[in-house]
Scaffold this motif. Structure first.
Motif, short mmCIF file in Angstrom:
data_model
loop_
_atom_site.label_atom_id
_atom_site.label_comp_id
_atom_site.label_asym_id
_atom_site.label_seq_id
_atom_site.Cartn_x
_atom_site.Cartn_y
_atom_site.Cartn_z
N THR A 172 21.82 -11.75 122.62
CA THR A 172 21.87 -13.19 122.35
C THR A 172 20.86 -13.49 121.25
O THR A 172 19.81 -12.85 121.18
CB THR A 172 21.50 -14.03 123.60
N THR A 173 21.21 -14.44 120.41
CA THR A 173 20.30 -14.83 119.34
C THR A 173 20.50 -16.31 119.02
O THR A 173 21.58 -16.85 119.27
CB THR A 173 20.53 -13.95 118.09
N ALA A 174 19.44 -16.93 118.51
CA ALA A 174 19.55 -18.34 118.12
C ALA A 174 20.16 -18.42 116.73
O ALA A 174 19.87 -17.59 115.86
CB ALA A 174 18.18 -18.99 118.12
N SER A 175 21.04 -19.40 116.52
CA SER A 175 21.59 -19.61 115.18
C SER A 175 21.08 -20.94 114.66
O SER A 175 20.54 -21.76 115.41
CB SER A 175 23.12 -19.61 115.23
N LEU A 176 21.24 -21.16 113.36
CA LEU A 176 20.78 -22.41 112.77
C LEU A 176 21.72 -23.55 113.12
O LEU A 176 21.29 -24.66 113.41
CB LEU A 176 20.70 -22.27 111.25
N LYS A 177 23.05 -23.26 113.12
CA LYS A 177 23.98 -24.37 113.28
C LYS A 177 25.18 -23.99 114.16
O LYS A 177 25.25 -24.41 115.30
CB LYS A 177 24.45 -24.83 111.90
N ASP A 178 26.08 -23.15 113.64
CA ASP A 178 27.32 -22.89 114.36
C ASP A 178 27.15 -21.83 115.44
O ASP A 178 26.21 -21.05 115.43
CB ASP A 178 28.40 -22.45 113.37
N ARG A 179 28.13 -21.80 116.34
CA ARG A 179 28.13 -20.84 117.43
C ARG A 179 29.09 -19.69 117.11
O ARG A 179 30.13 -19.91 116.49
CB ARG A 179 28.58 -21.53 118.72
N SER A 180 28.75 -18.48 117.53
CA SER A 180 29.70 -17.38 117.41
C SER A 180 29.57 -16.45 118.61
O SER A 180 28.53 -16.41 119.27
CB SER A 180 29.52 -16.62 116.09
N LEU A 181 30.65 -15.76 118.86
CA LEU A 181 30.78 -14.95 120.07
C LEU A 181 31.50 -13.67 119.67
O LEU A 181 32.58 -13.71 119.11
CB LEU A 181 31.63 -15.77 121.06
N SER A 182 30.83 -12.53 119.92
CA SER A 182 31.45 -11.26 119.55
C SER A 182 31.60 -10.41 120.81
O SER A 182 30.67 -10.29 121.61
CB SER A 182 30.58 -10.54 118.53
N VAL A 183 32.78 -9.83 120.98
CA VAL A 183 33.05 -9.03 122.17
C VAL A 183 33.50 -7.63 121.74
O VAL A 183 34.37 -7.50 120.88
CB VAL A 183 34.15 -9.70 123.05
N THR A 184 32.88 -6.62 122.32
CA THR A 184 33.32 -5.23 122.11
C THR A 184 33.91 -4.73 123.42
O THR A 184 33.29 -4.86 124.48
CB THR A 184 32.13 -4.35 121.70
N VAL A 185 35.12 -4.19 123.35
CA VAL A 185 35.77 -3.66 124.55
C VAL A 185 35.95 -2.15 124.38
O VAL A 185 36.33 -1.67 123.31
CB VAL A 185 37.15 -4.32 124.81
N ILE A 186 35.64 -1.43 125.46
CA ILE A 186 35.84 0.02 125.49
C ILE A 186 36.92 0.32 126.52
O ILE A 186 36.88 -0.20 127.64
CB ILE A 186 34.53 0.74 125.89
N GLY A 187 37.89 1.11 126.11
CA GLY A 187 38.97 1.48 127.01
C GLY A 187 39.22 2.97 126.96
O GLY A 187 38.51 3.71 126.28
N GLU A 188 40.25 3.37 127.67
CA GLU A 188 40.55 4.80 127.78
C GLU A 188 42.06 5.01 127.70
O GLU A 188 42.83 4.13 128.08
CB GLU A 188 40.03 5.29 129.13
N CYS A 189 42.45 6.19 127.21
CA CYS A 189 43.88 6.52 127.15
C CYS A 189 44.03 8.03 127.16
O CYS A 189 43.19 8.73 126.60
CB CYS A 189 44.48 5.95 125.87
N PRO A 190 45.08 8.57 127.79
CA PRO A 190 45.37 10.00 127.60
C PRO A 190 45.57 10.24 126.10
O PRO A 190 46.27 9.47 125.44
CB PRO A 190 46.67 10.21 128.37
N GLN A 191 44.94 11.30 125.58
CA GLN A 191 44.94 11.52 124.13
C GLN A 191 46.35 11.61 123.55
O GLN A 191 46.62 11.08 122.47
CB GLN A 191 44.15 12.79 123.78
N ASP A 192 47.26 12.24 124.29
CA ASP A 192 48.61 12.42 123.73
C ASP A 192 49.52 11.21 123.94
O ASP A 192 50.70 11.25 123.62
CB ASP A 192 49.26 13.70 124.29
N GLU A 193 48.96 10.12 124.49
CA GLU A 193 49.78 8.91 124.67
C GLU A 193 49.34 7.76 123.77
O GLU A 193 49.97 6.70 123.77
CB GLU A 193 49.74 8.46 126.14
N VAL A 194 48.24 7.93 123.03
CA VAL A 194 47.74 6.84 122.17
C VAL A 194 48.82 6.46 121.16
O VAL A 194 49.43 7.33 120.53
CB VAL A 194 46.46 7.27 121.42
N VAL A 195 49.08 5.16 121.03
CA VAL A 195 50.09 4.70 120.07
C VAL A 195 49.37 4.12 118.85
O VAL A 195 48.69 3.10 118.95
CB VAL A 195 51.01 3.62 120.68
N TYR A 196 49.55 4.79 117.71
CA TYR A 196 48.90 4.36 116.46
C TYR A 196 49.86 3.48 115.67
O TYR A 196 51.01 3.29 116.04
CB TYR A 196 48.53 5.60 115.64
N ARG A 197 49.37 3.00 114.51
CA ARG A 197 50.24 2.23 113.61
C ARG A 197 51.02 3.14 112.68
O ARG A 197 51.90 2.67 111.96
CB ARG A 197 49.39 1.29 112.74
#
Ligand SMILES: [Mg+2]
Length: 344
Positions: free
Chosen positions: A129-154
């Motif tokens: 958490t940190t103080a800002s001068l004016k506007d608010r912001s919110l950042s979220v990092t999510v960690i997940g898991e997948c079987p390596q041979d099932e990952v669907v890429y672009r």
């Protein structure tokens, strides 16, 4: 040179030069919905994604309460995990707010995060958490898991495959426009007719409180149905563009096939907007857009994913160009094509 000259994607390309591309533990770095990294567990990989929500860009007090902001902040990350076919496990949150922010505003944001965390069995593990001068912001990092041979890429869409989308893209953008119109006393204003207020509630919920398509994403990966996948955050046309670039293929999209719900149709009539254009270029739907064998039946897919799935086009031979055809088989051009954070 300014960032607005580069655009969001040119900017990302420049930053990608600093990425650890020759580290063998990095299976996929920048350039997909999540980074894919070694987990240390045989056959499993970790998925990591970060999203930043900025006041004035992604949210404003007039368009939604803080609890929904918290819910949506986690959903943007969960949706990226879904788009790789993974299962979310952990998340961290960074919050920057001015010192005069009320404690209850922050608590409501975390209550919203907690609701989506509980529903997706994703545990909060820290942040900053940190103080800002004016506007608010919110950042979220999510960690997940997948079987390596099932990952669907672009990057694995192939010519001849069909393009599918879940849900009704464009509803979120319509919801946002309705919220803004209501703030200005337009359609959806209190006292509207029953149908009008039902449409308002449905569409604004699609914007303020979207569903992460975790079950569908996992299912498509486990059944090995999706060859390439992305979540619709910038709009169907722009996000399909990312699959085309990643896979070095083209696509023909039939605008007549785009699903347009009755409420989207009616709201667009009231707002004097074209639902097809909104469906193609509106963002923040968090639906899944994927390619799969053309032999797959959309009804059977919808049943197995427990979610409406619509076939909207097909993959063609390269180059990575998207052709959109309208009801008269004319090519539609979308000015801009989708949302870009640095172009003004
Ligand atoms: Mg994404």
């Amino acid at each position: 040179m300014k960032l607005s000259d580069l655009g969001e994607f040119g900017f990302i390309e420049r930053l990608a030069r600093y990425a650890g591309t020759d580290d063998p533990r990095v299976i996929c770095g920048i350039g997909d919905d999540c980074a894919v990294i070694e987990s240390g567990r045989p056959g499993k990989v970790l998925l990591v994604t970060t999203d930043l929500l900025q006041e004035g860009v992604h949210f404003e007090d007039a368009t939604g309460p803080p609890r929904l902001l918290g819910r949506k902040a986690l959903v943007t990350g969960l949706s990226d995990i879904a788009a790789m076919g993974g299962v979310p496990m952990f998340f961290s949150v960074s919050l920057s707010v001015p010192p005069d922010t009320s404690v209850s505003w922050v608590e409501e944001v975390y209550a919203g995060l907690g609701e989506r965390a509980a529903a997706s069995k994703t545990a909060l593990i820290g942040g900053d958490t940190t103080a800002s001068l004016k506007d608010r912001s919110l950042s979220v990092t999510v960690i997940g898991e997948c079987p390596q041979d099932e990952v669907v890429y672009r990057r694995n869409a192939r010519p001849g495959e069909a393009i599918f989308v879940t849900g009704n893209p464009g509803e979120s953008a319509a919801g946002l426009r309705l919220l803004r119109a209501r703030a200005a006393g337009g359609p959806g204003a209190p006292g509207a007719s029953g149908e009008e207020s039902e449409d308002f509630d449905h569409l604004t919920a699609r914007h303020l409180d979207p569903e992460p398509r975790l079950f569908a994403g996992r299912r498509l990966a486990a059944d090995r149905h999706a060859s390439a996948m992305i979540d619709v955050s910038d709009g169907v046309a722009a996000d399909l563009g990312h699959i085309l670039e990643g896979s070095r293929v083209g696509a023909v999209l039939d605008a007549r096939l785009l699903p347009v719900s009755a409420s989207l149709q009616r709201a667009c009539a009231r707002l004097a907007l074209d639902p097809v254009i909104l469906g193609l270029s509106g963002g923040e739907d968090y639906e899944l857009l994927f390619t799969a064998p053309a032999s797959l039946d959309e009804k059977a897919l919808s049943r197995s994913l427990e979610l409406a799935v619509t076939r909207i086009g097909r993959i063609s031979d390269g180059p990575a160009r998207l052709e959109i055809r309208d009801a008269r088989d004319r090519v539609i051009s979308l000015a801009g094509g989708g949302f870009d954070h640095f172009r003004t």
